[in-house]
Design a protein around this motif. Structure first.
Motif, PDB file in Angstrom:
ATOM      1  N   LEU A 114     -41.458  82.532 -34.189  1.00 42.61           N
ATOM      2  CA  LEU A 114     -42.830  82.034 -34.368  1.00 42.61           C
ATOM      3  C   LEU A 114     -43.843  83.165 -34.238  1.00 42.61           C
ATOM      4  CD1 LEU A 114     -42.716  78.675 -32.364  1.00 42.61           C
ATOM      5  CD2 LEU A 114     -42.580  78.999 -34.846  1.00 42.61           C
ATOM      6  N   LYS A 115     -43.552  84.121 -33.324  1.00 45.11           N
ATOM      7  CA  LYS A 115     -44.489  85.235 -33.130  1.00 45.11           C
ATOM      8  C   LYS A 115     -44.582  86.073 -34.393  1.00 45.11           C
ATOM      9  CE  LYS A 115     -44.669  85.639 -28.169  1.00 45.11           C
ATOM     10  NZ  LYS A 115     -44.201  86.298 -26.960  1.00 45.11           N
ATOM     11  N   ALA A 116     -43.445  86.290 -35.073  1.00 47.91           N
ATOM     12  CA  ALA A 116     -43.449  87.055 -36.319  1.00 47.91           C
ATOM     13  C   ALA A 116     -44.237  86.315 -37.394  1.00 47.91           C
ATOM     14  CB  ALA A 116     -42.013  87.303 -36.777  1.00 47.91           C
ATOM     15  N   ILE A 117     -44.014  84.993 -37.480  1.00 47.40           N
ATOM     16  CA  ILE A 117     -44.756  84.180 -38.459  1.00 47.40           C
ATOM     17  C   ILE A 117     -46.250  84.272 -38.172  1.00 47.40           C
ATOM     18  CG2 ILE A 117     -45.169  81.821 -39.275  1.00 47.40           C
ATOM     19  CD1 ILE A 117     -42.245  81.193 -38.580  1.00 47.40           C
ATOM     20  N   ALA A 118     -46.604  84.204 -36.879  1.00 46.75           N
ATOM     21  CA  ALA A 118     -48.016  84.221 -36.480  1.00 46.75           C
ATOM     22  C   ALA A 118     -48.680  85.540 -36.874  1.00 46.75           C
ATOM     23  CB  ALA A 118     -48.130  83.997 -34.974  1.00 46.75           C
ATOM     24  N   GLN A 119     -47.977  86.651 -36.656  1.00 46.38           N
ATOM     25  CA  GLN A 119     -48.546  87.963 -37.006  1.00 46.38           C
ATOM     26  C   GLN A 119     -48.851  88.041 -38.501  1.00 46.38           C
ATOM     27  OE1 GLN A 119     -49.678  90.236 -35.218  1.00 46.38           O
ATOM     28  NE2 GLN A 119     -48.795  89.829 -33.184  1.00 46.38           N
ATOM     29  N   GLU A 120     -47.918  87.560 -39.275  1.00 46.71           N
ATOM     30  CA  GLU A 120     -48.076  87.614 -40.732  1.00 46.71           C
ATOM     31  C   GLU A 120     -49.265  86.755 -41.173  1.00 46.71           C
ATOM     32  OE1 GLU A 120     -45.226  86.578 -44.474  1.00 46.71           O
ATOM     33  OE2 GLU A 120     -44.251  87.277 -42.626  1.00 46.71           O
ATOM     34  N   ARG A 121     -49.321  85.558 -40.627  1.00 48.88           N
ATOM     35  CA  ARG A 121     -50.399  84.629 -40.958  1.00 48.88           C
ATOM     36  C   ARG A 121     -51.762  85.199 -40.544  1.00 48.88           C
ATOM     37  NH1 ARG A 121     -52.334  80.657 -44.180  1.00 48.88           N
ATOM     38  NH2 ARG A 121     -53.841  79.368 -43.055  1.00 48.88           N
ATOM     39  N   LEU A 122     -51.764  85.873 -39.372  1.00 50.00           N
ATOM     40  CA  LEU A 122     -53.006  86.451 -38.870  1.00 50.00           C
ATOM     41  C   LEU A 122     -53.522  87.526 -39.829  1.00 50.00           C
ATOM     42  CD1 LEU A 122     -54.842  86.191 -36.381  1.00 50.00           C
ATOM     43  CD2 LEU A 122     -53.590  88.083 -35.349  1.00 50.00           C
ATOM     44  N   ARG A 123     -52.602  88.359 -40.301  1.00 45.43           N
ATOM     45  CA  ARG A 123     -52.989  89.400 -41.274  1.00 45.43           C
ATOM     46  C   ARG A 123     -53.578  88.757 -42.525  1.00 45.43           C
ATOM     47  NH1 ARG A 123     -48.870  92.605 -39.282  1.00 45.43           N
ATOM     48  NH2 ARG A 123     -47.271  91.573 -40.535  1.00 45.43           N
ATOM     49  N   LEU A 182     -55.063  85.883 -42.770  1.00 45.25           N
ATOM     50  CA  LEU A 182     -56.387  85.338 -42.455  1.00 45.25           C
ATOM     51  C   LEU A 182     -57.435  86.443 -42.403  1.00 45.25           C
ATOM     52  CD1 LEU A 182     -55.449  82.717 -39.712  1.00 45.25           C
ATOM     53  CD2 LEU A 182     -56.416  82.204 -41.954  1.00 45.25           C
ATOM     54  N   TRP A 183     -57.094  87.562 -41.774  1.00 43.04           N
ATOM     55  CA  TRP A 183     -58.036  88.682 -41.690  1.00 43.04           C
ATOM     56  C   TRP A 183     -58.418  89.162 -43.092  1.00 43.04           C
ATOM     57  CZ3 TRP A 183     -55.015  91.821 -37.423  1.00 43.04           C
ATOM     58  CH2 TRP A 183     -55.307  91.273 -36.156  1.00 43.04           C
ATOM     59  N   MET A 184     -57.401  89.261 -43.972  1.00 43.53           N
ATOM     60  CA  MET A 184     -57.662  89.768 -45.323  1.00 43.53           C
ATOM     61  C   MET A 184     -58.500  88.802 -46.132  1.00 43.53           C
ATOM     62  SD  MET A 184     -54.369  91.904 -46.586  1.00 43.53           S
ATOM     63  CE  MET A 184     -53.207  90.591 -46.604  1.00 43.53           C
ATOM     64  N   ASN A 185     -58.491  87.530 -45.726  1.00 38.29           N
ATOM     65  CA  ASN A 185     -59.253  86.536 -46.471  1.00 38.29           C
ATOM     66  C   ASN A 185     -60.564  86.162 -45.802  1.00 38.29           C
ATOM     67  OD1 ASN A 185     -57.673  85.476 -49.001  1.00 38.29           O
ATOM     68  ND2 ASN A 185     -56.190  85.958 -47.408  1.00 38.29           N
ATOM     69  N   GLY A 186     -61.063  87.057 -44.979  1.00 40.29           N
ATOM     70  CA  GLY A 186     -62.415  86.887 -44.462  1.00 40.29           C
ATOM     71  C   GLY A 186     -62.524  86.241 -43.087  1.00 40.29           C
ATOM     72  N   TYR A 187     -61.420  85.774 -42.534  1.00 41.42           N
ATOM     73  CA  TYR A 187     -61.497  85.190 -41.193  1.00 41.42           C
ATOM     74  C   TYR A 187     -61.309  86.306 -40.167  1.00 41.42           C
ATOM     75  CZ  TYR A 187     -61.143  80.690 -43.507  1.00 41.42           C
ATOM     76  OH  TYR A 187     -61.376  79.604 -44.303  1.00 41.42           O
ATOM     77  N   ARG A 188     -62.368  87.115 -40.006  1.00 43.43           N
ATOM     78  CA  ARG A 188     -62.214  88.328 -39.198  1.00 43.43           C
ATOM     79  C   ARG A 188     -62.106  88.031 -37.717  1.00 43.43           C
ATOM     80  NH1 ARG A 188     -65.879  90.800 -42.871  1.00 43.43           N
ATOM     81  NH2 ARG A 188     -64.629  91.605 -44.593  1.00 43.43           N
ATOM     82  N   ARG A 189     -62.561  86.853 -37.325  1.00 42.67           N
ATOM     83  CA  ARG A 189     -62.517  86.555 -35.883  1.00 42.67           C
ATOM     84  C   ARG A 189     -61.234  85.838 -35.478  1.00 42.67           C
ATOM     85  NH1 ARG A 189     -68.372  84.307 -34.158  1.00 42.67           N
ATOM     86  NH2 ARG A 189     -68.628  83.771 -36.343  1.00 42.67           N
ATOM     87  N   ALA A 190     -60.365  85.600 -36.444  1.00 39.99           N
ATOM     88  CA  ALA A 190     -59.103  84.913 -36.127  1.00 39.99           C
ATOM     89  C   ALA A 190     -58.293  85.742 -35.137  1.00 39.99           C
ATOM     90  CB  ALA A 190     -58.299  84.692 -37.403  1.00 39.99           C
ATOM     91  N   CYS A 191     -57.615  85.066 -34.215  1.00 41.00           N
ATOM     92  CA  CYS A 191     -56.836  85.792 -33.210  1.00 41.00           C
ATOM     93  C   CYS A 191     -55.673  84.940 -32.717  1.00 41.00           C
ATOM     94  CB  CYS A 191     -57.726  86.173 -32.021  1.00 41.00           C
ATOM     95  SG  CYS A 191     -58.381  84.756 -31.136  1.00 41.00           S
ATOM     96  N   LEU A 192     -54.761  85.603 -32.050  1.00 43.15           N
ATOM     97  CA  LEU A 192     -53.669  84.877 -31.398  1.00 43.15           C
ATOM     98  C   LEU A 192     -54.095  84.570 -29.974  1.00 43.15           C
ATOM     99  CD1 LEU A 192     -50.381  86.749 -32.420  1.00 43.15           C
ATOM    100  CD2 LEU A 192     -51.407  84.707 -33.438  1.00 43.15           C
ATOM    101  N   TYR A 193     -53.692  83.424 -29.480  1.00 39.91           N
ATOM    102  CA  TYR A 193     -53.956  83.098 -28.086  1.00 39.91           C
ATOM    103  C   TYR A 193     -52.705  82.474 -27.502  1.00 39.91           C
ATOM    104  CZ  TYR A 193     -56.225  81.271 -23.873  1.00 39.91           C
ATOM    105  OH  TYR A 193     -56.564  80.993 -22.572  1.00 39.91           O
TER     106      TYR A 193
END
Lengths: 255, 277
Positions: free
Chosen positions: A165-174, A176-187
């Motif tokens: 899940l952590k690997a999936i989350a990292q990929e998804r986070l990237r 999101l960042w590339m699509n303008g959600y710059r404040r997205a983060c893992l918690y």
């Protein structure tokens, strides 16, 4: 057994609350009588019979309103404050890593309520015991996903081994960042030893009312030591003062 | 939402007082010798009564009072409540044995060495009086977990309220200069308590939010705890000390112990309830 968990991706949540209902269905929890208080968030908060809840946060953007959702419930922390604080060992960890209450043990001391930084444990005033999300360890240990993750129609709740899940989350986070959600983060990937149920948030944790750095309380021996040290110091000072007050001194004068 | 309410505040008050009385009684006879024994013996009885009453409140606060013995089936170092429960148990047993042995005249001296025995009890009492503060610190309530001063605060208050209760109940056995000595010891405890409160509030200031302890009950705290429970008794004790030093007469004052007992309870109440609101 490998540690299992659920990735809660708030960027995919549509606020349908299927997870809430599935949780009630599987755990046999009755509905609650509630009132319309101007929000779709219902019930208003976690309770002894609501273990999973979708929180609706409204933000005014331009002329409209944007909803921010968050799944509220137990995070199944690896360093679980509630589990360590329980004096009778009624809070346990399942082989898959889920934190649950053994109701044959719970004495209703409420120490877990005080220890949890997220306000998850709920006390029932009739039975006197604590209730919360079990992580559906009864399903997981039989090869099924938790009820909430099974019901989620958009993939906002993904069940699997935490490492994957952590690997999936990292990929998804990237993504999101590339699509303008710059404040997205893992918690919750690192907090309190890593949650079993951890988040992808679209904003900083504080926006959702989550503590930025949840404190480790019971296993924090530095805290216990510093507490005890200052207590011992105070005991020493008061002892000396009291010995001074009561010590025998009339004799020398009489001699 | 208040999960630990008035019942827990009463327990913290009685438990702290029980520990404080035993602690001060043991020092009284260990440092002061023979002539303080009778007063100290009253103290041991009071400490036993206080811990039994306190335990009743502690158990009543449980959601499942009938299961309270479960806590004595295991020991968890990570749970201050577990360590504390064992502390309460050990102290209750110790003070019970003390009361029995004190009742059986001469037994404590001939069979068991009295000095070391009451010294261990005094140590248990000091633990009992302080652990309740450490217990509050090991939670996620910001006002409690951001400071190491609650243990020391409850200890100092336990000693001061312990001296107050002892003064009230043992007043007929306090002869010679002993009232003066109790006043002296009490002012040490009150002085330490005031200094700890100062440290505590300075530290809470660094949280950057209004002081969570005084926030909801400012009047109760400043008048009930500081003025009635600490400053006025401190001044009264001081005038007693001054009278003894100048005129050589020592009298038992009843006003100051009563005020201390009131202030001590308000302290527990405010510290426990206010940060949960």
């Amino acid at each position: 057994m490998e540690r299992k968990g659920v990735l809660i991706d708030m960027s995919k949540c549509i606020g349908c609350r299927a997870c809430q209902i599935a949780c009630k269905e599987w755990n046999g929890l009755p509905p609650e009588k509630t009132r319309n208080n101007g929000t779709y968030q219902n019930p208003p908060r976690l309770s002894t019979t609501t273990w999973t809840l979708i929180e609706f946060r409204e933000e005014a953007v331009g002329d409209g309103v944007v909803w921010h959702f968050r799944r509220v419930g137990c995070h199944h922390c690896w360093d679980a404050n509630c589990l360590e604080a329980c004096p009778v060992g009624a809070i346990k960890r399942s082989p898959s890593g889920m934190v649950y209450v053994d109701h044959s043990r719970c004495i209703g001391c409420k120490n877990c309520v005080m220890a949890c930084p997220f306000g998850v444990p709920q006390i029932d005033h009739v039975t006197g015991m604590m209730y919360k999300c079990t992580g559906c360890y009864d399903r997981i240990e039989n090869g099924l996903p938790p009820a909430c993750a099974k019901a989620c129609p958009t993939g906002a709740l993904t069940f699997g081994p935490v490492s994957q899940l952590k690997a999936i989350a990292q990929e998804r986070l990237r993504y999101l960042w590339m699509n303008g959600y710059r404040r997205a983060c893992l918690y919750g990937d690192k907090e309190l030893g890593g949650f079993g149920f951890f988040y992808i948030l679209l904003r900083e944790p504080e926006f959702y009312g989550l503590p930025k750095e949840p404190k480790l309380v019971s296993k924090n021996f530095f805290n216990v030591l510093s507490n005890s040290f200052i207590s011992l110091l105070t005991i020493g000072i008061v002892s000396l003062g009291a010995i001074f007050a009561f010590r025998e001194r009339t004799k020398s004068k009489e001699d | 939402m208040v999960h630990w309410g008035t019942v827990i505040a009463i327990y913290l008050y009685l438990g702290g007082m029980a520990g404080g009385i035993y602690f001060i009684s043991s020092i009284m006879e260990l440092a002061g010798g023979e002539r303080f024994r009778k007063a100290a013996e009253v103290g041991y009885v009071l400490s036993f009564v206080a811990i039994v009453l306190g335990s009743v409140f502690l158990i009543l606060d449980l959601g499942r009072p009938g299961r309270f013995l479960e806590v004595l089936t295991r020991f968890k170092v990570t749970s201050p409540m577990s360590a504390g429960s064992w502390g309460v148990f050990a102290f209750s047993v110790w003070s019970f044995i003390t009361v029995i042995l004190v009742g059986v005249r001469g037994f404590l001296n001939s069979v068991i060495p009295r000095g070391p025995f009451v010294a261990v009890g005094g140590g248990l009492g000091a633990f009992l009086a302080s652990y309740t503060g450490v217990l509050l610190s090991e939670t996620s309530i910001p006002a409690w977990n951001s400071t190491p001063f609650l243990g020391p605060l409850f200890f100092a208050s336990g000693v001061s309220t312990g001296i107050a209760l002892l003064t009230l109940f043992a007043r007929k056995r306090l002869d010679g200069d002993s009232p003066y000595r109790l006043e002296l010891a009490d002012n040490v405890a009150i002085g330490v308590e005031l200094v700890i409160l100062l440290f505590l509030f300075l530290q809470l200031k660094s949280l950057g939010v209004p002081n969570p302890i005084t926030l909801h009950y400012p009047g109760l705290f400043w008048i009930g705890v500081i003025l009635i429970g600490l400053v006025v008794p401190f001044v009264l004790n001081f005038s007693g000390i001054y009278r003894f030093r100048t005129k050589g007469e020592a009298k038992v004052s009843l006003i100051s112990p009563i005020l201390i007992l009131i202030g001590g309870f308000i302290l527990r109440y405010v510290v426990v309830i206010s940060p949960q609101l």
